[in-house]
Design a protein around this motif. Structure first.
Motif, PDB file in Angstrom:
ATOM      1  N   SER A  48      -2.071   9.511 -14.549  1.00 40.58           N
ATOM      2  CA  SER A  48      -0.813   9.138 -13.910  1.00 40.58           C
ATOM      3  C   SER A  48      -0.389  10.278 -12.997  1.00 40.58           C
ATOM      4  CB  SER A  48       0.275   8.856 -14.946  1.00 40.58           C
ATOM      5  OG  SER A  48       0.545  10.017 -15.716  1.00 40.58           O
ATOM      6  N   ILE A  49       0.543   9.970 -12.093  1.00 40.05           N
ATOM      7  CA  ILE A  49       1.088  10.978 -11.190  1.00 40.05           C
ATOM      8  C   ILE A  49       2.529  11.313 -11.558  1.00 40.05           C
ATOM      9  CG2 ILE A  49       1.673  11.516  -8.797  1.00 40.05           C
ATOM     10  CD1 ILE A  49      -1.297  11.540  -9.272  1.00 40.05           C
ATOM     11  N   PHE A  50       3.349  10.260 -11.749  1.00 38.26           N
ATOM     12  CA  PHE A  50       4.750  10.530 -12.110  1.00 38.26           C
ATOM     13  C   PHE A  50       5.248   9.603 -13.199  1.00 38.26           C
ATOM     14  CE2 PHE A  50       4.657   7.554  -8.633  1.00 38.26           C
ATOM     15  CZ  PHE A  50       5.672   6.632  -8.873  1.00 38.26           C
ATOM     16  N   ASP A  51       4.852   8.333 -13.212  1.00 42.87           N
ATOM     17  CA  ASP A  51       5.272   7.401 -14.251  1.00 42.87           C
ATOM     18  C   ASP A  51       4.414   6.150 -14.136  1.00 42.87           C
ATOM     19  OD1 ASP A  51       7.027   4.880 -15.045  1.00 42.87           O
ATOM     20  OD2 ASP A  51       7.825   6.587 -16.163  1.00 42.87           O
ATOM     21  N   THR A  52       3.654   5.832 -15.177  1.00 43.73           N
ATOM     22  CA  THR A  52       2.710   4.722 -15.100  1.00 43.73           C
ATOM     23  C   THR A  52       3.387   3.394 -14.779  1.00 43.73           C
ATOM     24  OG1 THR A  52       1.127   5.783 -16.607  1.00 43.73           O
ATOM     25  CG2 THR A  52       1.007   3.393 -16.401  1.00 43.73           C
ATOM     26  N   GLU A  53       4.539   3.139 -15.391  1.00 37.32           N
ATOM     27  CA  GLU A  53       5.242   1.878 -15.137  1.00 37.32           C
ATOM     28  C   GLU A  53       5.616   1.755 -13.657  1.00 37.32           C
ATOM     29  OE1 GLU A  53       5.960  -0.629 -17.144  1.00 37.32           O
ATOM     30  OE2 GLU A  53       5.212   0.242 -19.016  1.00 37.32           O
ATOM     31  N   LEU A  54       6.213   2.806 -13.108  1.00 40.80           N
ATOM     32  CA  LEU A  54       6.642   2.764 -11.720  1.00 40.80           C
ATOM     33  C   LEU A  54       5.450   2.760 -10.764  1.00 40.80           C
ATOM     34  CD1 LEU A  54       9.711   5.183 -11.829  1.00 40.80           C
ATOM     35  CD2 LEU A  54       9.697   2.678 -11.926  1.00 40.80           C
ATOM     36  N   GLU A  55       4.374   3.403 -11.171  1.00 44.35           N
ATOM     37  CA  GLU A  55       3.161   3.383 -10.354  1.00 44.35           C
ATOM     38  C   GLU A  55       2.586   1.972 -10.291  1.00 44.35           C
ATOM     39  OE1 GLU A  55       0.418   6.478 -11.621  1.00 44.35           O
ATOM     40  OE2 GLU A  55       2.130   7.807 -11.990  1.00 44.35           O
ATOM     41  N   TYR A  56       2.594   1.264 -11.426  1.00 42.77           N
ATOM     42  CA  TYR A  56       2.138  -0.129 -11.430  1.00 42.77           C
ATOM     43  C   TYR A  56       2.996  -0.976 -10.487  1.00 42.77           C
ATOM     44  CZ  TYR A  56       2.162  -5.010 -12.749  1.00 42.77           C
ATOM     45  OH  TYR A  56       2.152  -6.375 -12.685  1.00 42.77           O
ATOM     46  N   PHE A  57       4.313  -0.800 -10.566  1.00 39.97           N
ATOM     47  CA  PHE A  57       5.194  -1.606  -9.725  1.00 39.97           C
ATOM     48  C   PHE A  57       5.082  -1.232  -8.250  1.00 39.97           C
ATOM     49  CE2 PHE A  57       7.335  -2.591 -13.779  1.00 39.97           C
ATOM     50  CZ  PHE A  57       7.342  -3.972 -13.663  1.00 39.97           C
ATOM     51  N   ALA A  58       4.607  -0.020  -7.944  1.00 43.46           N
ATOM     52  CA  ALA A  58       4.319   0.320  -6.551  1.00 43.46           C
ATOM     53  C   ALA A  58       3.177  -0.543  -6.026  1.00 43.46           C
ATOM     54  CB  ALA A  58       3.974   1.804  -6.427  1.00 43.46           C
ATOM     55  N   ILE A  59       2.166  -0.779  -6.864  1.00 42.43           N
ATOM     56  CA  ILE A  59       1.053  -1.645  -6.462  1.00 42.43           C
ATOM     57  C   ILE A  59       1.553  -3.046  -6.148  1.00 42.43           C
ATOM     58  CG2 ILE A  59      -1.138  -2.682  -7.162  1.00 42.43           C
ATOM     59  CD1 ILE A  59      -1.508  -0.328  -9.100  1.00 42.43           C
ATOM     60  N   ARG A  60       2.423  -3.552  -6.973  1.00 42.00           N
ATOM     61  CA  ARG A  60       2.846  -4.944  -6.849  1.00 42.00           C
ATOM     62  C   ARG A  60       4.061  -5.146  -5.942  1.00 42.00           C
ATOM     63  NH1 ARG A  60      -1.819  -6.586  -7.984  1.00 42.00           N
ATOM     64  NH2 ARG A  60      -2.382  -7.062 -10.150  1.00 42.00           N
ATOM     65  N   SER A  61       4.836  -4.084  -5.665  1.00 42.75           N
ATOM     66  CA  SER A  61       6.075  -4.244  -4.905  1.00 42.75           C
ATOM     67  C   SER A  61       6.053  -3.565  -3.543  1.00 42.75           C
ATOM     68  CB  SER A  61       7.265  -3.709  -5.708  1.00 42.75           C
ATOM     69  OG  SER A  61       7.374  -4.358  -6.954  1.00 42.75           O
ATOM     70  N   THR A  62       5.358  -2.443  -3.426  1.00 43.01           N
ATOM     71  CA  THR A  62       5.292  -1.746  -2.140  1.00 43.01           C
ATOM     72  C   THR A  62       3.824  -1.461  -1.821  1.00 43.01           C
ATOM     73  OG1 THR A  62       5.746   0.372  -3.282  1.00 43.01           O
ATOM     74  CG2 THR A  62       7.615  -0.788  -2.307  1.00 43.01           C
ATOM     75  N   SER A  63       3.381  -0.241  -1.985  1.00 41.20           N
ATOM     76  CA  SER A  63       1.962   0.064  -1.830  1.00 41.20           C
ATOM     77  C   SER A  63       1.642   1.376  -2.530  1.00 41.20           C
ATOM     78  CB  SER A  63       1.557   0.134  -0.350  1.00 41.20           C
ATOM     79  OG  SER A  63       2.361   1.048   0.357  1.00 41.20           O
ATOM     80  N   ALA A  64       0.369   1.564  -2.822  1.00 37.22           N
ATOM     81  CA  ALA A  64      -0.055   2.703  -3.628  1.00 37.22           C
ATOM     82  C   ALA A  64      -1.356   3.274  -3.107  1.00 37.22           C
ATOM     83  CB  ALA A  64      -0.218   2.273  -5.084  1.00 37.22           C
ATOM     84  N   LEU A  65      -1.498   4.594  -3.219  1.00 37.33           N
ATOM     85  CA  LEU A  65      -2.730   5.291  -2.868  1.00 37.33           C
ATOM     86  C   LEU A  65      -3.413   5.742  -4.153  1.00 37.33           C
ATOM     87  CD1 LEU A  65      -1.904   7.640   0.160  1.00 37.33           C
ATOM     88  CD2 LEU A  65      -3.494   5.713   0.137  1.00 37.33           C
ATOM     89  N   PHE A  66      -4.701   5.385  -4.280  1.00 39.14           N
ATOM     90  CA  PHE A  66      -5.487   5.781  -5.446  1.00 39.14           C
ATOM     91  C   PHE A  66      -6.784   6.420  -4.967  1.00 39.14           C
ATOM     92  CE2 PHE A  66      -8.705   4.727  -8.743  1.00 39.14           C
ATOM     93  CZ  PHE A  66      -8.177   5.490  -9.774  1.00 39.14           C
TER      94      PHE A  66
END
Length: 406
Positions: A48-66
């Motif tokens: 994780s980087i900062f919070d797994t729950e919020l990171e998941y919702f970044a994938i589904r709601s905005t965008s995420a870099l992995f």
């Protein structure tokens, strides 16, 4: 004496060898709040980087870099490259056009899956094969009689996945001209710095997404270009735990997690044919001979498959990761390999490997055994499960043309 032995071993260095750092590591380390790292193919990678729950919702709601740089990458070139790969893999490479990507798998001579991965056709005689495990000896041994050059380029090529509904908007804002024309499973070259970056419309989340490949020396400038462009679109950096939740919703499988690869299996009954892990649709029996073809077709003709990989929906909201699956609550018939409570589907979902006929012709009265922690004591829960199709979540934006800006 024991202390001296330990000291000598430490002096030799082999137990102090650090994990490798990817070309993007400096940016990830600067963003990391959890300092939660694991080893992926010898590289230091974030859970994780900062919070797994919020990171998941970044994938589904905005965008995420992995960061997918640790993914094993092979370059396969030469006049026989397509013919060689058609012999190696189960899918027909002749149908893969230049500038296209397809998901595939490859087997040993007994038809057991060695790995799955993505095959990129960069030019007529130039391919990149990406996968979970390392297979260079196998690839080289399989190349006898073919005019082909095979090399591993994992360390030389930096790769990052940009996933989520605003992924296209981020690339557009970053100045990747004509990115809107890129279709699902298509790739193209785009100018970056003093060279170029290869962008494919692919990913492991079941969402709108892209994967970007660039020389390692251009990694940080590529990250900064995306990060700056993504500032107005909710772009976040994520770790594997969030990605894993998204891939389970998409119904995707992971080698040596949802199935054991033929090279890693220590017991004969752990190996799997493609049809036993839901990859039957990849196998093209009409194409020229390929590794494992006879064994796969023989099993199909005689109906001798012993296992099946299925999607499950489980009552309640407690994830069933690692749970044993029973028929009628008594007979043990399989194991849950991946499970989450899906925020998007609002269902308790799982991927499981079962012994046939359970999960195939027998799908009634399935139960899973979950142990839930209740005030410092484990409570055994028997929950009903039913076989359901995958993906558990299907998003139209994943394949929409043109992609939405959201």
């Amino acid at each position: 004496m024991m202390h001296l032995t330990a000291f000598n071993r430490a002096e030799q260095g082999h137990i102090l060898t650090p994990r490798l750092e990817t070309p993007f590591h400096d940016r990830l380390a600067a963003l990391s709040e959890t300092n939660d790292w694991y080893s992926w193919a010898g590289y230091k990678a974030p859970h994780s980087i900062f919070d797994t729950e919020l990171e998941y919702f970044a994938i589904r709601s905005t965008s995420a870099l992995f960061d997918i740089s640790p993914m094993v990458k092979y370059r396969i070139r030469g006049s026989d490259a397509a013919r060689y790969l058609n012999r190696l893999t189960v899918r027909d490479v002749a149908k893969l056009g230049v500038g296209r990507v397809h998901y595939t798998a490859w087997c040993d001579d007994h038809g057991h899956v060695l790995d799955d991965g993505t095959l990129f056709r960069l030019a007529t005689d130039d391919f990149r094969l990406c996968c979970q495990e390392r297979h260079l000896p196998w690839l080289l041994d399989s190349a006898g009689g073919f005019s082909v050059e095979i090399s591993e380029e994992t360390a030389e090529i930096a790769a990052v996945a940009l996933q989520g509904p605003t992924a296209f908007a981020v690339l557009e804002a970053a100045g990747f001209a004509s990115i809107e024309t890129l279709k699902p499973f298509q790739l193209a070259e785009f100018p970056h710095a003093d060279g170029s970056v290869t962008i494919s419309r692919t990913g492991f989340t079941g969402d709108l997404g892209y994967e970007l490949f660039a020389p390692a020396k251009a990694a940080l400038s590529l990250w900064d270009r995306l990060w700056t462009a993504g500032s107005g679109f909710g772009l976040k950096a994520i770790g594997y735990d969030a990605l894993n939740r998204a891939r389970i919703e998409a119904g995707f499988i992971v080698a040596n997690a949802d199935f054991i690869t033929a090279e890693a299996a220590l017991r004969a009954d752990r190996e799997r044919l493609p049809d036993e892990i839901g990859l039957d649709w990849l196998v093209d029996p009409q194409k020229p001979y390929f590794n494992g073809r006879d064994a796969i077709l023989k099993a199909r003709t005689k109906g001798t498959f012993k296992h099946v990989l299925v999607g499950l929906e489980i009552e309640g909201n407690i994830p069933a990761e690692g749970a044993i699956v029973y028929h009628r609550g008594k007979k043990e018939v399989g194991l849950v390999t991946a499970a989450i409570w899906s925020p998007l589907a609002k269902r308790n979902i799982a991927i499981a490997t079962l012994s046939r006929p359970y999960g195939a012709s027998v799908t009634d009265n399935l139960w899973v055994e979950i142990y839930a922690m209740r005030e410092l004591q484990y409570q055994k829960l028997m929950k009903r499960a039913r076989v359901v199709s995958r993906p558990f979540v299907k998003l139209d934006r994943r394949s929409a043309m043109p992609p939405g800006r959201f």
